[in-house]
Design a protein around this motif. Structure first.
Motif, PDB file in Angstrom:
ATOM      1  N   GLY A  15       0.787  -1.222   0.000  1.00 21.33           N
ATOM      2  CA  GLY A  15       0.000   0.000   0.000  1.00 21.33           C
ATOM      3  C   GLY A  15       0.816   1.267   0.000  1.00 21.33           C
ATOM      4  N   GLY A  16       2.129   1.136   0.146  1.00 22.27           N
ATOM      5  CA  GLY A  16       3.007   2.302   0.125  1.00 22.27           C
ATOM      6  C   GLY A  16       3.367   2.679  -1.299  1.00 22.27           C
ATOM      7  N   SER A  17       4.505   3.339  -1.451  1.00 25.61           N
ATOM      8  CA  SER A  17       4.972   3.696  -2.786  1.00 25.61           C
ATOM      9  C   SER A  17       6.481   3.707  -2.809  1.00 25.61           C
ATOM     10  CB  SER A  17       4.418   5.056  -3.222  1.00 25.61           C
ATOM     11  OG  SER A  17       4.921   6.078  -2.389  1.00 25.61           O
ATOM     12  N   LEU A  18       7.018   3.483  -4.001  1.00 23.97           N
ATOM     13  CA  LEU A  18       8.462   3.426  -4.198  1.00 23.97           C
ATOM     14  C   LEU A  18       8.730   3.796  -5.651  1.00 23.97           C
ATOM     15  CD1 LEU A  18      10.978   2.408  -2.461  1.00 23.97           C
ATOM     16  CD2 LEU A  18      10.788   0.295  -3.766  1.00 23.97           C
ATOM     17  N   ASN A  64      -0.143  -4.239 -14.594  1.00 21.16           N
ATOM     18  CA  ASN A  64      -0.868  -3.173 -15.280  1.00 21.16           C
ATOM     19  C   ASN A  64      -1.817  -2.449 -14.323  1.00 21.16           C
ATOM     20  OD1 ASN A  64      -1.495  -1.565 -17.404  1.00 21.16           O
ATOM     21  ND2 ASN A  64      -2.568  -3.120 -18.588  1.00 21.16           N
ATOM     22  N   GLY A  65      -1.672  -1.136 -14.286  1.00 22.55           N
ATOM     23  CA  GLY A  65      -2.523  -0.326 -13.427  1.00 22.55           C
ATOM     24  C   GLY A  65      -1.928  -0.032 -12.070  1.00 22.55           C
ATOM     25  N   ARG A  66      -0.908  -0.780 -11.679  1.00 19.88           N
ATOM     26  CA  ARG A  66      -0.282  -0.561 -10.368  1.00 19.88           C
ATOM     27  C   ARG A  66       1.088   0.058 -10.476  1.00 19.88           C
ATOM     28  NH1 ARG A  66       1.256  -4.384  -7.612  1.00 19.88           N
ATOM     29  NH2 ARG A  66       1.358  -6.042  -9.170  1.00 19.88           N
ATOM     30  N   LEU A  67       1.834  -0.334 -11.484  1.00 15.51           N
ATOM     31  CA  LEU A  67       3.186   0.187 -11.690  1.00 15.51           C
ATOM     32  C   LEU A  67       3.180   1.049 -12.947  1.00 15.51           C
ATOM     33  CD1 LEU A  67       3.625  -2.140  -9.667  1.00 15.51           C
ATOM     34  CD2 LEU A  67       5.739  -2.679 -10.884  1.00 15.51           C
ATOM     35  N   ASN A  83       3.088   2.037  -7.005  1.00 17.44           N
ATOM     36  CA  ASN A  83       2.050   2.482  -6.089  1.00 17.44           C
ATOM     37  C   ASN A  83       1.250   1.279  -5.606  1.00 17.44           C
ATOM     38  OD1 ASN A  83       2.730   5.214  -6.358  1.00 17.44           O
ATOM     39  ND2 ASN A  83       1.414   5.434  -8.149  1.00 17.44           N
ATOM     40  N   SER A  84       1.023   1.240  -4.321  1.00 21.26           N
ATOM     41  CA  SER A  84       0.314   0.113  -3.706  1.00 21.26           C
ATOM     42  C   SER A  84       0.907  -1.229  -4.125  1.00 21.26           C
ATOM     43  CB  SER A  84      -1.180   0.158  -4.046  1.00 21.26           C
ATOM     44  OG  SER A  84      -1.768   1.330  -3.549  1.00 21.26           O
ATOM     45  N   THR A 118      11.685  -5.134  -1.752  1.00 20.51           N
ATOM     46  CA  THR A 118      10.988  -6.048  -0.842  1.00 20.51           C
ATOM     47  C   THR A 118       9.718  -5.372  -0.354  1.00 20.51           C
ATOM     48  OG1 THR A 118      13.089  -7.021  -0.114  1.00 20.51           O
ATOM     49  CG2 THR A 118      11.162  -7.387   1.286  1.00 20.51           C
ATOM     50  N   VAL A 119       8.590  -6.024  -0.609  1.00 20.16           N
ATOM     51  CA  VAL A 119       7.291  -5.501  -0.174  1.00 20.16           C
ATOM     52  C   VAL A 119       6.824  -6.340   1.003  1.00 20.16           C
ATOM     53  CG1 VAL A 119       4.942  -4.913  -0.836  1.00 20.16           C
ATOM     54  CG2 VAL A 119       6.794  -4.858  -2.554  1.00 20.16           C
ATOM     55  N   SER A 120       6.834  -5.718   2.164  1.00 16.88           N
ATOM     56  CA  SER A 120       6.506  -6.460   3.384  1.00 16.88           C
ATOM     57  C   SER A 120       6.110  -5.494   4.479  1.00 16.88           C
ATOM     58  CB  SER A 120       7.717  -7.285   3.834  1.00 16.88           C
ATOM     59  OG  SER A 120       7.466  -7.909   5.070  1.00 16.88           O
ATOM     60  N   SER A 121       5.223  -5.953   5.332  1.00 18.25           N
ATOM     61  CA  SER A 121       4.830  -5.153   6.486  1.00 18.25           C
ATOM     62  C   SER A 121       5.688  -5.510   7.694  1.00 18.25           C
ATOM     63  CB  SER A 121       3.348  -5.370   6.809  1.00 18.25           C
ATOM     64  OG  SER A 121       3.094  -6.745   7.003  1.00 18.25           O
TER      65      SER A 121
END
Length: 121
Positions: A15-18, A64-67, A83-84, A118-121
């Motif tokens: 849900g963050g962004s990079l 598609n739609g997210r990056l 994004n997200s 790395t996408v992690s909470s």
């Protein structure tokens, strides 16, 4: 000599962004296409997104739609806005560029060194 230097990788929460950046330097006449690929352990490198110097984009269905890929032609720099992102976006991201170089001019494919996301909470 042409170099691709990537930056912007790291840890991001779902849900963050990079934003990833990749700058091409050296004796470059022109950019044909730049883009991003990614690879996870045990899997083949896969396409994420590409963009031509004219701005035409192509995305993998999974992103598609997210990056979002973008290109600054003046800086020979391609970006990937995440994004997200989701945990399944975790991978080493590689920049790729098809650049016209040399005299006579030829188009060669170049790769960056890779940057871990790395996408992690």
């Amino acid at each position: 000599q042409v170099q691709l230097v990537e930056s912007g990788g790291g840890l991001v929460q779902p849900g963050g962004s990079l934003r990833l950046s990749c700058a091409a330097s050296g004796s470059i006449f022109s950019v044909n296409v730049m883009g991003w690929y990614r690879q996870t352990p045990g899997k083949q490198r896969e396409l994420v997104a590409t963009i031509t110097s004219g701005g035409a984009t192509h995305y993998a269905d999974s992103v598609n739609g997210r990056l979002t890929v973008s290109l600054d032609n003046a800086k020979n720099t391609v970006y990937l806005q995440m994004n997200s992102p989701k945990p399944e976006d975790t991978a080493v991201y590689y920049c790729n560029a098809h650049l016209a170089v040399g005299s006579p001019r030829y188009v060669y494919s170049y790769w960056g060194q890779g940057t871990q996301v790395t996408v992690s909470s």
